[in-house]
Design an enzyme around this catalytic site. Structure first.
Site, mmCIF file in Angstrom:
data_model
loop_
_atom_site.group_PDB
_atom_site.id
_atom_site.type_symbol
_atom_site.label_atom_id
_atom_site.label_comp_id
_atom_site.label_asym_id
_atom_site.label_seq_id
_atom_site.Cartn_x
_atom_site.Cartn_y
_atom_site.Cartn_z
ATOM 1 C CG ASN A 37 -2.022 -1.069 1.473
ATOM 2 O OD1 ASN A 37 -2.275 -1.528 0.355
ATOM 3 N ND2 ASN A 37 -2.230 -1.358 2.606
ATOM 4 C CG ASP B 215 1.050 3.313 4.631
ATOM 5 O OD1 ASP B 215 0.292 2.534 4.218
ATOM 6 O OD2 ASP B 215 1.860 3.018 5.724
ATOM 7 C CB ALA C 47 5.251 -3.658 1.309
ATOM 8 C CB THR D 83 1.473 -8.706 19.290
ATOM 9 O OG1 THR D 83 0.296 -8.309 18.527
ATOM 10 C CG2 THR D 83 2.317 -9.619 18.469
ATOM 11 N N GLY E 92 1.506 -4.922 21.970
ATOM 12 C CA GLY E 92 2.117 -3.416 21.876
ATOM 13 C C GLY E 92 3.399 -3.420 22.675
ATOM 14 C CB ALA E 93 4.707 -0.515 24.480
ATOM 15 C CG ASP F 151 4.276 6.396 12.842
ATOM 16 O OD1 ASP F 151 3.255 5.819 13.129
ATOM 17 O OD2 ASP F 151 4.234 6.454 11.476
ATOM 18 C CB THR G 72 2.353 3.118 11.131
ATOM 19 O OG1 THR G 72 1.572 4.164 11.800
ATOM 20 C CG2 THR G 72 1.633 2.427 10.215
ATOM 21 C CG ASP H 190 3.099 -4.502 9.409
ATOM 22 O OD1 ASP H 190 2.355 -5.553 9.612
ATOM 23 O OD2 ASP H 190 2.818 -3.425 8.940
#
Ligand code: RIB
Length: 298
Positions: free
Chosen positions: A13, A15, A44, A208, A210-211, A234, A236, A240
């Protein structure tokens, strides 16, 4: 030492990233602070994460024959990702993601476009690439029938499969059975196991958080592998980065726990820069970070 070979079957994509001081409420217009066009797409992103960490990466996906598609292919090439198996699509535009970044978090709407023009028959043409991989990594921004075909081919050739079930949808039991690892976040785990008993498959689920890190199950017990505190620019693409790094670490023979710790570190580094791929680290950067953080995680 030979490089791990990783095939990523997934989305590509552009973004469209807006940075704002806060998220708008429903029906409200606010003024943003910055706008950026940044390469993305879960597929990607995971391919780039693995390539930066030293893997030989093959991307299987689809882009439109338009300026975004061109730009994204050049960007993957610059990262050393093989793009010969990315299908050019004339009847649909390249996928885009509209992303708002604020309050140390993001909100994303994906318009799949060409990503949804990928067909199971396309995957059959790439069987040879899948067969020679150490790990095949997939997500759910392409049609489920394509994911199912790719996982079937990977297992036919005894290739390890990591399925990152994002964005989440209820998954057929067979697909869950075939995948070696599933990497949902807490919210995605609820959705993908809507029709399937999660406990039966708990040994292959890496949740998962997060932090905070990730939770796995080992010898019948939950094991938490903590994340790392870093200054956030960020988030985002953090998930991934985790998936790409996990694929590399497992290909190199690390235990699941060590691989998750390595992938947590890669994901932590990724959030320190703007853009899904902007902060993705090299192997040396992850090793240095882990040495510096030894004993002071989370
Ligand atoms: O996981 C982050 C990615 O989700 C973004 O790059 C965006 O393209 C969406 O696919």
């Amino acid at each position: 030492m030979t490089k791990p070979v990783i095939t990523v079957v997934g989305s590509i994509n552009m973004d469209l990233v807006t940075i704002a001081s806060r998220f708008p409420s429903q029906g409200e217009t606010i003024l943003g602070e910055e706008f950026h066009l940044i390469p993305g797409g879960k597929g990607a992103n995971q391919a780039v994460a693995a390539a930066r960490l030293g893997a030989e990466v093959h991307m299987i996906g689809a882009v439109g024959t338009d300026p975004f598609g061109n730009e994204l292919l050049r960007s993957l090439e610059r990262e050393g990702v093989h793009i010969d198996n990315v299908k050019p699509v004339t009847h649909k535009g390249t996928g885009i993601a509209s992303i708002t970044i604020s309050e140390q978090d993001n909100r994303i709407i994906v318009v799949p476009g060409a990503n949804h023009a990928l067909r199971p028959e396309d995957i059959d043409r790439y069987e040879e690439i899948i067969a020679k991989s150490d790990v095949c990594v997939l997500q759910l921004e392409i049609p489920l029938s394509v994911v199912e075909r790719a996982v079937f081919l990977a297992k036919k050739h005894h290739v390890r499969v990591i399925l990152n079930p994002a964005p989440a949808q209820p998954l057929p039991q067979k697909l869950i059975e075939q995948a070696d690892f599933l990497t949902p976040n807490e919210h995605e785990r609820e959705i993908i196991f809507e029709q399937v008993d999660v406990d039966v498959f708990a040994d292959k689920v890496i949740v998962t958080e997060g932090a905070r890190g990730v939770t796995i199950r080992k010898d019948g017990k939950q094991v938490h592998i903590p994340g790392f505190c870093v200054p956030v620019v960020d988030t985002t693409g953090a998930g991934d980065t985790f998936n790409g790094a996990l694929a590399v670490a497992l290909s190199k023979g690390m235990s699941l726990e060590d691989a998750c710790r390595f992938a947590n570190a890669a994901a932590a580094l990724s959030v320190t820069k703007l853009g899904a791929q902007g902060g993705m680290p090299t192997e040396e950067e992850v090793k240095k970070f882990l040495q510096e953080k030894a004993g002071c995680s989370s």
